[in-house]
Design a protein around this motif. Structure first.
Motif, short mmCIF file in Angstrom:
data_model
loop_
_atom_site.label_atom_id
_atom_site.label_comp_id
_atom_site.label_asym_id
_atom_site.label_seq_id
_atom_site.Cartn_x
_atom_site.Cartn_y
_atom_site.Cartn_z
N GLY A 121 0.84 -1.20 0.00
CA GLY A 121 0.00 0.00 0.00
C GLY A 121 0.87 1.23 0.00
N LEU A 122 0.43 2.27 0.71
CA LEU A 122 1.22 3.49 0.85
C LEU A 122 2.08 3.33 2.10
N LEU A 123 3.39 3.23 1.92
CA LEU A 123 4.27 2.83 3.01
C LEU A 123 5.13 4.01 3.48
N GLY A 124 6.43 3.96 3.29
CA GLY A 124 7.32 4.95 3.88
C GLY A 124 7.23 6.33 3.28
N LEU A 125 7.55 7.33 4.09
CA LEU A 125 7.62 8.73 3.68
C LEU A 125 8.97 9.32 4.09
N ALA A 126 9.45 10.29 3.32
CA ALA A 126 10.67 11.02 3.68
C ALA A 126 10.63 12.38 3.00
N LEU A 127 10.93 13.43 3.76
CA LEU A 127 11.03 14.77 3.21
C LEU A 127 12.44 15.02 2.71
N SER A 128 12.55 15.69 1.58
CA SER A 128 13.87 16.04 1.06
C SER A 128 14.60 16.91 2.07
N PRO A 129 15.85 16.59 2.37
CA PRO A 129 16.61 17.45 3.30
C PRO A 129 16.94 18.81 2.71
N ASP A 130 16.79 18.95 1.40
CA ASP A 130 17.08 20.22 0.73
C ASP A 130 15.86 21.13 0.62
N ASP A 131 14.66 20.53 0.74
CA ASP A 131 13.43 21.29 0.50
C ASP A 131 12.28 20.57 1.18
N ASP A 132 11.77 21.11 2.27
CA ASP A 132 10.69 20.43 2.98
C ASP A 132 9.36 20.53 2.26
N GLY A 133 9.35 21.11 1.07
CA GLY A 133 8.17 21.09 0.22
C GLY A 133 8.19 19.96 -0.79
N VAL A 134 9.17 19.05 -0.66
CA VAL A 134 9.27 17.89 -1.55
C VAL A 134 9.20 16.63 -0.70
N LEU A 135 8.20 15.81 -0.98
CA LEU A 135 7.94 14.61 -0.20
C LEU A 135 8.12 13.37 -1.07
N PHE A 136 8.85 12.39 -0.55
CA PHE A 136 9.03 11.11 -1.22
C PHE A 136 8.18 10.06 -0.52
N ALA A 137 7.63 9.12 -1.29
CA ALA A 137 6.80 8.06 -0.74
C ALA A 137 7.11 6.75 -1.43
N TYR A 138 6.95 5.66 -0.69
CA TYR A 138 7.11 4.30 -1.23
C TYR A 138 5.71 3.74 -1.41
N VAL A 139 5.41 3.29 -2.63
CA VAL A 139 4.04 2.94 -3.01
C VAL A 139 4.01 1.55 -3.63
N SER A 140 3.05 0.73 -3.21
CA SER A 140 2.77 -0.54 -3.88
C SER A 140 1.66 -0.32 -4.90
N THR A 141 1.93 -0.64 -6.16
CA THR A 141 0.92 -0.55 -7.20
C THR A 141 0.56 -1.97 -7.65
N SER A 142 -0.29 -2.07 -8.65
CA SER A 142 -0.69 -3.39 -9.16
C SER A 142 0.43 -4.08 -9.92
N THR A 143 1.46 -3.32 -10.33
CA THR A 143 2.52 -3.90 -11.16
C THR A 143 3.91 -3.86 -10.53
N ASP A 144 4.11 -3.00 -9.55
CA ASP A 144 5.44 -2.90 -8.93
C ASP A 144 5.34 -2.16 -7.61
N ASN A 145 6.44 -2.18 -6.88
CA ASN A 145 6.68 -1.21 -5.82
C ASN A 145 7.53 -0.10 -6.41
N ARG A 146 7.31 1.14 -5.93
CA ARG A 146 8.04 2.26 -6.52
C ARG A 146 8.22 3.39 -5.52
N VAL A 147 9.17 4.25 -5.81
CA VAL A 147 9.37 5.48 -5.06
C VAL A 147 8.88 6.63 -5.91
N VAL A 148 8.05 7.50 -5.31
CA VAL A 148 7.51 8.66 -6.03
C VAL A 148 7.86 9.92 -5.27
N ARG A 149 7.81 11.03 -5.99
CA ARG A 149 8.10 12.35 -5.42
C ARG A 149 6.91 13.25 -5.65
#
Length: 377
Positions: A121-149
């Motif tokens: 599902g929607l798993l880990g989160l991390a804020l960019s250390p350079d810009d707290d307006g940029v959020l990274f997330a780890y996502v399970s989709t129907s075809t893969d796991n992926r990291v999105v911004r």
């Protein structure tokens, strides 16, 4: 309407005895037939292992319930204000939780797939250390796991852009933790997707701790010229740096041993050839092991040379004293008081936030579950 509790009263709870549980991974029945994993570990009724240390005892105390009525809270990322962004695994949504306990929905992350009783599902989160307006997330989709911004503007969440795709996905073992290093590179934990051989394939993204830049490219100092940092992992759900820059990782075992490891560049942690200690030449032994029916270690945070580890099946918070790259014997706190404990995060004020995971289809939900507890240490 989400339920919440605003800073409930103080409850001082002492250390409990190490507590058992009955399943491995995130709670699926642990098979007892022989399999690919080696049995070169302590028997399952052995106590947790670690090196005795002279570290001062800790007294974790439940200071308050920060928020309640959440849906499988998984990832936590703190903003400079002290507010936290929290992912809800099965809903695929992110909420903003204020220090006063207010819960504000930010929106859904498209494509995130979660289900009760599952692990993705929607798993880990991390804020960019350079810009707290940029959020990274780890996502399970129907075809893969992926990291999105995604961008974050006030309480508005932007559309996700894929950073890293193609992490193998299966019914279980997604990994999912994100952690930025001091140099701005991103560590990503992945599971073996239920296929142990992928953990030993250094070119596969499964069963690894990966190291990438913020655009998803391999770090140039990685050991194998790809994204792999360390390999031979079954399912890592917790990552944390200590004060000396060592990367600690929690890992679910199969039949014999859950693990707490120090992840080092280019090292092989043995799965599926071995779990626990005794791997032999070329394999790295864990610093701590638990019998798989006593822990299921998920999130980890390190504060003042103590690693705090959430235990799903153990239904407790383990405190593990650290001494450089060595770890002492774990002690369980709050055993059975709040049910399954998943994520653990060090808050800006020096406290530790801990999430329960009783609404994930594998626990016994209680009134106002799931919740986030604030613990002083």
């Amino acid at each position: 309407m989400q339920r919440r509790e605003l800073l409930s009263g103080m409850a001082v709870l002492g250390a409990a005895a190490l507590v058992g549980c009955s399943r491995s991974s995130e709670g699926e029945p642990a098979p007892r037939t022989t399999g690919t994993a080696s049995s070169a570990t302590a028997p399952t009724d052995a106590p947790p292992t670690g090196t005795p240390t002279s570290a001062a005892p800790v007294t974790p105390t439940i200071a308050s319930t920060v928020a309640s009525g959440l849906a499988v809270p998984w990832g936590i990322a703190f903003l400079p204000s002290g507010d936290a962004l929290v992912s809800q695994r099965d809903d695929g949504t992110i909420v903003r939780i204020g220090a006063d306990g207010t819960v504000a929905p930010l929106g859904e992350v498209p494509g995130a797939r979660g289900r009760a009783g599952g692990e993705g599902g929607l798993l880990g989160l991390a804020l960019s250390p350079d810009d707290d307006g940029v959020l990274f997330a780890y996502v399970s989709t129907s075809t893969d796991n992926r990291v999105v911004r995604m961008t974050l503007t006030g309480d508005t969440l932007g559309s996700p852009d894929a950073v890293l795709t193609g992490i193998p996905v299966g019914a279980r073992h997604h990994g999912g933790r994100l952690l930025f290093a001091p140099d701005g590179t991103l560590f990503v934990s992945t599971g073996d997707a239920g296929n142990g051989r992928l953990a030993q394939d250094r070119d596969s993204l499964a069963g690894k701790i990966l190291r990438i830049d913020q655009d998803g490219a391999p770090h140039p100092d990685n050991p194998f010229g790809n994204r792999t940092w360390s390999y031979g992992h079954r399912n890592v759900e917790g990552l944390a740096f200590d004060a000396g820059g060592r990367l600690w990782a929690t890992e679910f075992g199969d039949k014999s041993a859950d693990e707490l490891n120090v992840s080092r560049r280019g090292q092989n942690y043995g799965w599926p050839r071995v779990e626990g200690t005794g791997g032999g030449r070329g394999l790295v032994d864990p610093k701590v092991t638990w019998p798989t029916d006593e822990a299921s270690p998920a999130g980890i945070a390190i504060v003042d040379q103590v690693a705090y580890v959430g235990a799903l099946q153990g239904e407790c918070l383990f405190a593990v004293p650290l001494d450089g790259g060595s770890a002492g014997t774990p002690v369980a706190y709050f055993a059975g008081d709040y049910g399954r404990v998943r994520s653990v995060a060090a808050a800006p004020d020096g406290s530790v936030w801990v999430t329960t995971s009783n609404t994930d289809g594998r626990g016994d939900p209680r009134r106002a579950d799931d919740r986030i507890l604030r613990i002083t240490v």
